[in-house]
Design a protein around this motif. Sequence first.
Motif, PDB file in Angstrom:
ATOM      1  N   TYR A  74       8.812 -10.931  97.803  1.00 31.94           N
ATOM      2  CA  TYR A  74       9.188 -10.492  99.146  1.00 31.94           C
ATOM      3  C   TYR A  74      10.438 -11.235  99.628  1.00 31.94           C
ATOM      4  O   TYR A  74      11.371 -10.613 100.163  1.00 31.94           O
ATOM      5  N   GLY A  75      10.437 -12.544  99.441  1.00 32.83           N
ATOM      6  CA  GLY A  75      11.533 -13.355  99.964  1.00 32.83           C
ATOM      7  C   GLY A  75      12.874 -13.089  99.322  1.00 32.83           C
ATOM      8  O   GLY A  75      13.916 -13.203  99.974  1.00 32.83           O
ATOM      9  N   THR A  76      12.869 -12.713  98.035  1.00 35.11           N
ATOM     10  CA  THR A  76      14.134 -12.484  97.323  1.00 35.11           C
ATOM     11  C   THR A  76      14.640 -11.052  97.457  1.00 35.11           C
ATOM     12  O   THR A  76      15.709 -10.722  96.919  1.00 35.11           O
ATOM     13  N   ARG A  77      13.877 -10.202  98.152  1.00 35.91           N
ATOM     14  CA  ARG A  77      14.357  -8.841  98.410  1.00 35.91           C
ATOM     15  C   ARG A  77      15.630  -8.901  99.257  1.00 35.91           C
ATOM     16  O   ARG A  77      15.825  -9.849 100.033  1.00 35.91           O
ATOM     17  N   PRO A  78      16.492  -7.898  99.160  1.00 37.61           N
ATOM     18  CA  PRO A  78      17.733  -7.877  99.950  1.00 37.61           C
ATOM     19  C   PRO A  78      17.464  -8.034 101.444  1.00 37.61           C
ATOM     20  O   PRO A  78      16.615  -7.341 102.008  1.00 37.61           O
ATOM     21  N   GLY A  79      18.157  -8.975 102.079  1.00 39.88           N
ATOM     22  CA  GLY A  79      18.054  -9.186 103.510  1.00 39.88           C
ATOM     23  C   GLY A  79      16.929 -10.103 103.945  1.00 39.88           C
ATOM     24  O   GLY A  79      16.772 -10.351 105.137  1.00 39.88           O
ATOM     25  N   ASN A  80      16.157 -10.641 103.002  1.00 42.35           N
ATOM     26  CA  ASN A  80      15.030 -11.500 103.360  1.00 42.35           C
ATOM     27  C   ASN A  80      15.378 -12.992 103.244  1.00 42.35           C
ATOM     28  O   ASN A  80      16.499 -13.360 102.891  1.00 42.35           O
ATOM     29  N   LEU A  81      14.393 -13.838 103.506  1.00 44.04           N
ATOM     30  CA  LEU A  81      14.610 -15.280 103.619  1.00 44.04           C
ATOM     31  C   LEU A  81      15.257 -15.910 102.390  1.00 44.04           C
ATOM     32  O   LEU A  81      16.112 -16.779 102.501  1.00 44.04           O
ATOM     33  N   LEU A  82      14.811 -15.497 101.199  1.00 41.46           N
ATOM     34  CA  LEU A  82      15.288 -16.114  99.962  1.00 41.46           C
ATOM     35  C   LEU A  82      16.126 -15.136  99.153  1.00 41.46           C
ATOM     36  O   LEU A  82      16.101 -15.176  97.929  1.00 41.46           O
ATOM     37  N   GLU A  83      16.864 -14.292  99.805  1.00 39.36           N
ATOM     38  CA  GLU A  83      17.570 -13.191  99.145  1.00 39.36           C
ATOM     39  C   GLU A  83      18.268 -13.625  97.854  1.00 39.36           C
ATOM     40  O   GLU A  83      19.090 -14.535  97.835  1.00 39.36           O
ATOM     41  N   ASN A  84      17.880 -12.970  96.766  1.00 36.58           N
ATOM     42  CA  ASN A  84      18.480 -13.251  95.456  1.00 36.58           C
ATOM     43  C   ASN A  84      18.227 -12.033  94.573  1.00 36.58           C
ATOM     44  O   ASN A  84      17.138 -11.867  94.030  1.00 36.58           O
ATOM     45  N   ALA A  85      19.231 -11.212  94.434  1.00 36.11           N
ATOM     46  CA  ALA A  85      19.082  -9.932  93.734  1.00 36.11           C
ATOM     47  C   ALA A  85      18.677 -10.114  92.273  1.00 36.11           C
ATOM     48  O   ALA A  85      17.852  -9.360  91.744  1.00 36.11           O
ATOM     49  N   VAL A  86      19.232 -11.126  91.606  1.00 37.72           N
ATOM     50  CA  VAL A  86      18.942 -11.346  90.187  1.00 37.72           C
ATOM     51  C   VAL A  86      17.483 -11.740  89.986  1.00 37.72           C
ATOM     52  O   VAL A  86      16.780 -11.173  89.142  1.00 37.72           O
ATOM     53  N   VAL A  87      17.021 -12.717  90.769  1.00 33.50           N
ATOM     54  CA  VAL A  87      15.630 -13.168  90.659  1.00 33.50           C
ATOM     55  C   VAL A  87      14.673 -12.023  90.979  1.00 33.50           C
ATOM     56  O   VAL A  87      13.677 -11.819  90.270  1.00 33.50           O
ATOM     57  N   TYR A  88      14.995 -11.264  92.035  1.00 34.00           N
ATOM     58  CA  TYR A  88      14.110 -10.168  92.424  1.00 34.00           C
ATOM     59  C   TYR A  88      14.012  -9.120  91.327  1.00 34.00           C
ATOM     60  O   TYR A  88      12.908  -8.657  90.995  1.00 34.00           O
ATOM     61  N   ARG A  89      15.137  -8.757  90.730  1.00 35.70           N
ATOM     62  CA  ARG A  89      15.124  -7.727  89.690  1.00 35.70           C
ATOM     63  C   ARG A  89      14.351  -8.184  88.462  1.00 35.70           C
ATOM     64  O   ARG A  89      13.609  -7.401  87.851  1.00 35.70           O
ATOM     65  N   ILE A  90      14.481  -9.443  88.094  1.00 38.42           N
ATOM     66  CA  ILE A  90      13.762  -9.971  86.928  1.00 38.42           C
ATOM     67  C   ILE A  90      12.254  -9.944  87.183  1.00 38.42           C
ATOM     68  O   ILE A  90      11.474  -9.451  86.357  1.00 38.42           O
ATOM     69  N   LEU A  91      11.834 -10.475  88.331  1.00 36.52           N
ATOM     70  CA  LEU A  91      10.408 -10.523  88.654  1.00 36.52           C
ATOM     71  C   LEU A  91       9.830  -9.133  88.860  1.00 36.52           C
ATOM     72  O   LEU A  91       8.718  -8.837  88.410  1.00 36.52           O
ATOM     73  N   ASP A  92      10.583  -8.285  89.539  1.00 35.44           N
ATOM     74  CA  ASP A  92      10.126  -6.918  89.793  1.00 35.44           C
ATOM     75  C   ASP A  92       9.937  -6.157  88.488  1.00 35.44           C
ATOM     76  O   ASP A  92       8.943  -5.443  88.316  1.00 35.44           O
ATOM     77  N   THR A  93      10.869  -6.323  87.563  1.00 43.11           N
ATOM     78  CA  THR A  93      10.762  -5.665  86.260  1.00 43.11           C
ATOM     79  C   THR A  93       9.575  -6.195  85.477  1.00 43.11           C
ATOM     80  O   THR A  93       8.834  -5.420  84.858  1.00 43.11           O
ATOM     81  N   LEU A  94       9.371  -7.511  85.502  1.00 43.98           N
ATOM     82  CA  LEU A  94       8.253  -8.120  84.787  1.00 43.98           C
ATOM     83  C   LEU A  94       6.914  -7.596  85.302  1.00 43.98           C
ATOM     84  O   LEU A  94       6.021  -7.244  84.522  1.00 43.98           O
ATOM     85  N   VAL A  95       6.793  -7.529  86.625  1.00 48.22           N
ATOM     86  CA  VAL A  95       5.563  -7.014  87.230  1.00 48.22           C
ATOM     87  C   VAL A  95       5.353  -5.552  86.868  1.00 48.22           C
ATOM     88  O   VAL A  95       4.232  -5.132  86.534  1.00 48.22           O
TER      89      VAL A  95
END
Length: 228
Positions: free
Chosen positions: A48-69
Motif C-alpha cells: 500500500y505504502g509504495t503505491r503511487p502517491g502514498n507514504l512510501l511511494e516507490n514504483a520499482v519496489v511496488y512492481r516487484i512485490l505486486d508481481t511476486l504476489v
Amino acid sequence: MVTLSARGTNWEVLKPILFQSIGQTLQMVLVTLVVGGFLGLILGVVLYGTRPGNLLENAVVYRILDTLVNIIRPIPFIIFLAAMQPLTIAVVGTSIGTTAAMFPMIIMCTVATSRLVEQNLVPVDAGIIEAARAMGASRLTIIRTVLIPEALAPLILAYAFLFIGVLDMSAMAGYIGGGGLGNFAIAYGYQKFDSVVTWTAVIIMIILVQVVQGIANALAKRILKRQR
C-alpha cells in the motif's frame, strides 16, 4: 485386530485420533495465521505504502512485490505444496508431517494476507493521512496510529475470511501426511467408505468457522461503533 467399515464406526479407536487431528489442525491454523498474518500485514502495508502517491511511494519496489504476489497467489495450494517440496526439505528437513505442511502454508498465507491488507487500506481517507503528515507525524507513526486503526474493522473481517482459507489449506495438507482433520476425513472416512467419519470432520470445521466468524463480526461491529 479392529476393523472399520461403513457398517459401524468404532469411536473407541477413532476418538483419540479425532482429538489428535483437531489439535493438529488448530496448531497448523494458529501458527500459520500468527506468523503468516503478521508477515502479510507488513508486506501489505509496504504494498500500500509504495503505491503511487502514498507514504512510501516507490514504483520499482511496488512492481516487484505486486508481481511476486500475483505469481504466487493464484497457484492452487495442493500444487503449491508439491512445488515447494524441495525448499520445504531444505528448510524444515522433511516434506512430511505437520511442521512440513506449515512452511508452505505460511508462505501462501503471507501472500494472501498482503493483498487483503492492501485492499483494505486503499479506501482509508487520504485527508486523514495528509492531516497527520501536516502535523509532523513520521511515516511509521502514521501507519501505526492512523492508517491501521482506521482500517481495523475491515481488517478483522479480512482475517476471519483468511482463517477459512488457512483451514482449507490445513485440510489439503493431509495429502502430504500433515495430519489434521483433512487427513482424518480422508484416511478414516473417505478411504474406509465411512461417511459418518467424513461428516464428523466437516461439521467440526463448520463449527470452527462459525465461531471465528461470529467473534470477528462482533469485534468489527464494536470498533465501528467506537469510530462513529
